[in-house]
Scaffold this motif. Structure first.
Motif, PDB file in Angstrom:
ATOM      1  N   TRP A 163       0.804  -1.180   0.030  1.00 59.64           N
ATOM      2  CA  TRP A 163      -0.028   0.007   0.051  1.00 59.64           C
ATOM      3  C   TRP A 163       0.824   1.255   0.060  1.00 59.64           C
ATOM      4  CZ3 TRP A 163      -1.324  -4.572   2.250  1.00 59.64           C
ATOM      5  CH2 TRP A 163      -2.709  -4.842   1.979  1.00 59.64           C
ATOM      6  N   ASP A 165       1.282   5.478  -0.551  1.00 59.31           N
ATOM      7  CA  ASP A 165       0.666   6.773  -0.472  1.00 59.31           C
ATOM      8  C   ASP A 165       0.768   7.545  -1.890  1.00 59.31           C
ATOM      9  OD1 ASP A 165       3.184   8.045  -0.405  1.00 59.31           O
ATOM     10  OD2 ASP A 165       3.022   8.479   1.583  1.00 59.31           O
ATOM     11  N   THR A 166       0.299   8.739  -1.990  1.00 62.45           N
ATOM     12  CA  THR A 166       0.074   9.562  -3.203  1.00 62.45           C
ATOM     13  C   THR A 166       1.817   9.914  -3.774  1.00 62.45           C
ATOM     14  OG1 THR A 166      -0.153  11.594  -1.944  1.00 62.45           O
ATOM     15  CG2 THR A 166      -2.109  10.465  -3.031  1.00 62.45           C
ATOM     16  N   ASP A 203      -8.176  -4.143   4.137  1.00 56.10           N
ATOM     17  CA  ASP A 203      -8.942  -3.193   3.306  1.00 56.10           C
ATOM     18  C   ASP A 203      -9.201  -1.945   3.872  1.00 56.10           C
ATOM     19  OD1 ASP A 203      -8.127  -4.141   0.700  1.00 56.10           O
ATOM     20  OD2 ASP A 203      -9.960  -5.438   0.658  1.00 56.10           O
ATOM     21  N   LYS A 204      -9.921  -2.433   5.048  1.00 59.99           N
ATOM     22  CA  LYS A 204     -10.580  -1.445   6.221  1.00 59.99           C
ATOM     23  C   LYS A 204      -9.622  -0.576   6.698  1.00 59.99           C
ATOM     24  CE  LYS A 204     -13.319  -1.472  10.461  1.00 59.99           C
ATOM     25  NZ  LYS A 204     -13.833  -2.241  11.458  1.00 59.99           N
ATOM     26  N   TRP A 206      -6.617   0.247   5.258  1.00 59.91           N
ATOM     27  CA  TRP A 206      -5.553   0.724   4.203  1.00 59.91           C
ATOM     28  C   TRP A 206      -6.286   1.336   2.784  1.00 59.91           C
ATOM     29  CZ3 TRP A 206      -1.353   2.258   6.626  1.00 59.91           C
ATOM     30  CH2 TRP A 206      -0.651   1.429   7.481  1.00 59.91           C
ATOM     31  N   SER A 207      -7.511   1.243   2.731  1.00 61.04           N
ATOM     32  CA  SER A 207      -8.252   1.394   1.691  1.00 61.04           C
ATOM     33  C   SER A 207      -8.031   2.806   0.872  1.00 61.04           C
ATOM     34  CB  SER A 207      -9.710   1.105   1.740  1.00 61.04           C
ATOM     35  OG  SER A 207     -10.258   1.909   2.653  1.00 61.04           O
ATOM     36  N   GLN A 208      -7.701   3.875   1.818  1.00 62.35           N
ATOM     37  CA  GLN A 208      -7.522   5.157   1.286  1.00 62.35           C
ATOM     38  C   GLN A 208      -5.829   5.192   0.492  1.00 62.35           C
ATOM     39  OE1 GLN A 208      -6.858   4.182   4.390  1.00 62.35           O
ATOM     40  NE2 GLN A 208      -5.118   4.972   5.296  1.00 62.35           N
ATOM     41  N   LEU A 209      -5.180   4.280   0.616  1.00 55.93           N
ATOM     42  CA  LEU A 209      -3.947   4.166  -0.105  1.00 55.93           C
ATOM     43  C   LEU A 209      -4.158   3.409  -1.592  1.00 55.93           C
ATOM     44  CD1 LEU A 209      -1.773   3.677   3.050  1.00 55.93           C
ATOM     45  CD2 LEU A 209      -2.251   5.719   1.807  1.00 55.93           C
ATOM     46  N   ASN A 210      -3.361   3.491  -2.517  1.00 54.54           N
ATOM     47  CA  ASN A 210      -3.162   2.718  -3.536  1.00 54.54           C
ATOM     48  C   ASN A 210      -2.191   1.233  -3.289  1.00 54.54           C
ATOM     49  OD1 ASN A 210      -3.181   2.177  -6.328  1.00 54.54           O
ATOM     50  ND2 ASN A 210      -1.008   2.792  -6.551  1.00 54.54           N
TER      51      ASN A 210
END
Length: 217
Positions: A163, A165-166, A203-204, A206-210
């Motif tokens: 996972w 980040d941007t 997913d719960k 780390w879902s905000q990451l790619n």
């Protein structure tokens, strides 16, 4: 910072000891826990309780009963670090995971990347699981083990989920053991266990990451 023998603080006057303990509480330095975390209140000297908190010190800790120590540590882990949700290790899971799955470590600092590399090497690099691994080291070792980033969100046994980040910084990684289950470690303390988690649990978190998938090619 004060460096002293563990019983030094008990040789001070009540006023001096209180001043030091209050400074710890106000500066959030040292181990302090809410008084509500302990069941056996009588096991803690009044001198170490201030503003609804217990300020833990080595000498007073050693005088506490074993049952109180265990109860307090279990409460701290549950309230602050880990609530214990995990999946059972399947009977057909790799043998090298049995020693660590759903257990706590004894050394500070080991991270999720170390846990994944231990699994990727099938336990052959047993020392690595206790290390703190940098992102570049992690990616280089994946490359050495013939892992490549592939375009799929469907993971199979032996895959590595990463996972980012941007900014492209790896925030977490986990090793797929099949059946939608993963060998995982959140955090870098001894209070963060190695656990078997489902994909939905990850997913719960780390879902905000790619999410990227690495597979042996």
């Amino acid at each position: 910072m004060i460096i002293a023998e563990s019983d030094w603080i008990e040789q001070l006057s009540n006023a001096e000891r209180t001043t030091i303990l209050m400074a710890q509480l106000q500066c959030e330095r040292g181990m302090t826990v809410p008084l509500s975390f302990i069941q056996n209140r009588q096991d803690v000297p009044d001198d170490y309780i201030h503003e609804g908190h217990i300020i833990l010190q080595r000498a007073m800790w050693e005088k506490m009963s074993s049952s109180t120590k265990v109860q307090l540590l279990e409460t701290m882990v549950y309230e602050w670090w880990d609530k214990g949700e995990c999946k059972e290790l399947p009977v057909n899971a790799p043998i090298f995971l049995r020693k660590f799955a759903n257990t706590f470590g004894t050394k500070q600092g080991s991270n999720c990347l170390a846990a994944v590399l231990y699994a990727v090497t099938e336990g052959k690099c047993s020392w690595i699981i206790d290390e703190w691994i940098h992102q570049n080291t992690f990616l280089e070792k994946l490359k050495q083990c013939h892992y490549q980033n592939i375009e799929t969100k469907t993971l199979v046994k032996g895959d590595v989920a990463v996972w980012q980040d941007t900014d492209g910084v790896i925030q977490h990684a986990a090793y797929c053991i099949g059946e939608n289950l993963f060998f995982n470690k959140h955090g870098q303390t001894i209070f963060n266990p190695w656990k078997i988690l489902s994909k939905s649990q990850l997913d719960k978190e780390w879902s905000q990451l790619n999410m990227l998938t690495y597979r042996v090619i």
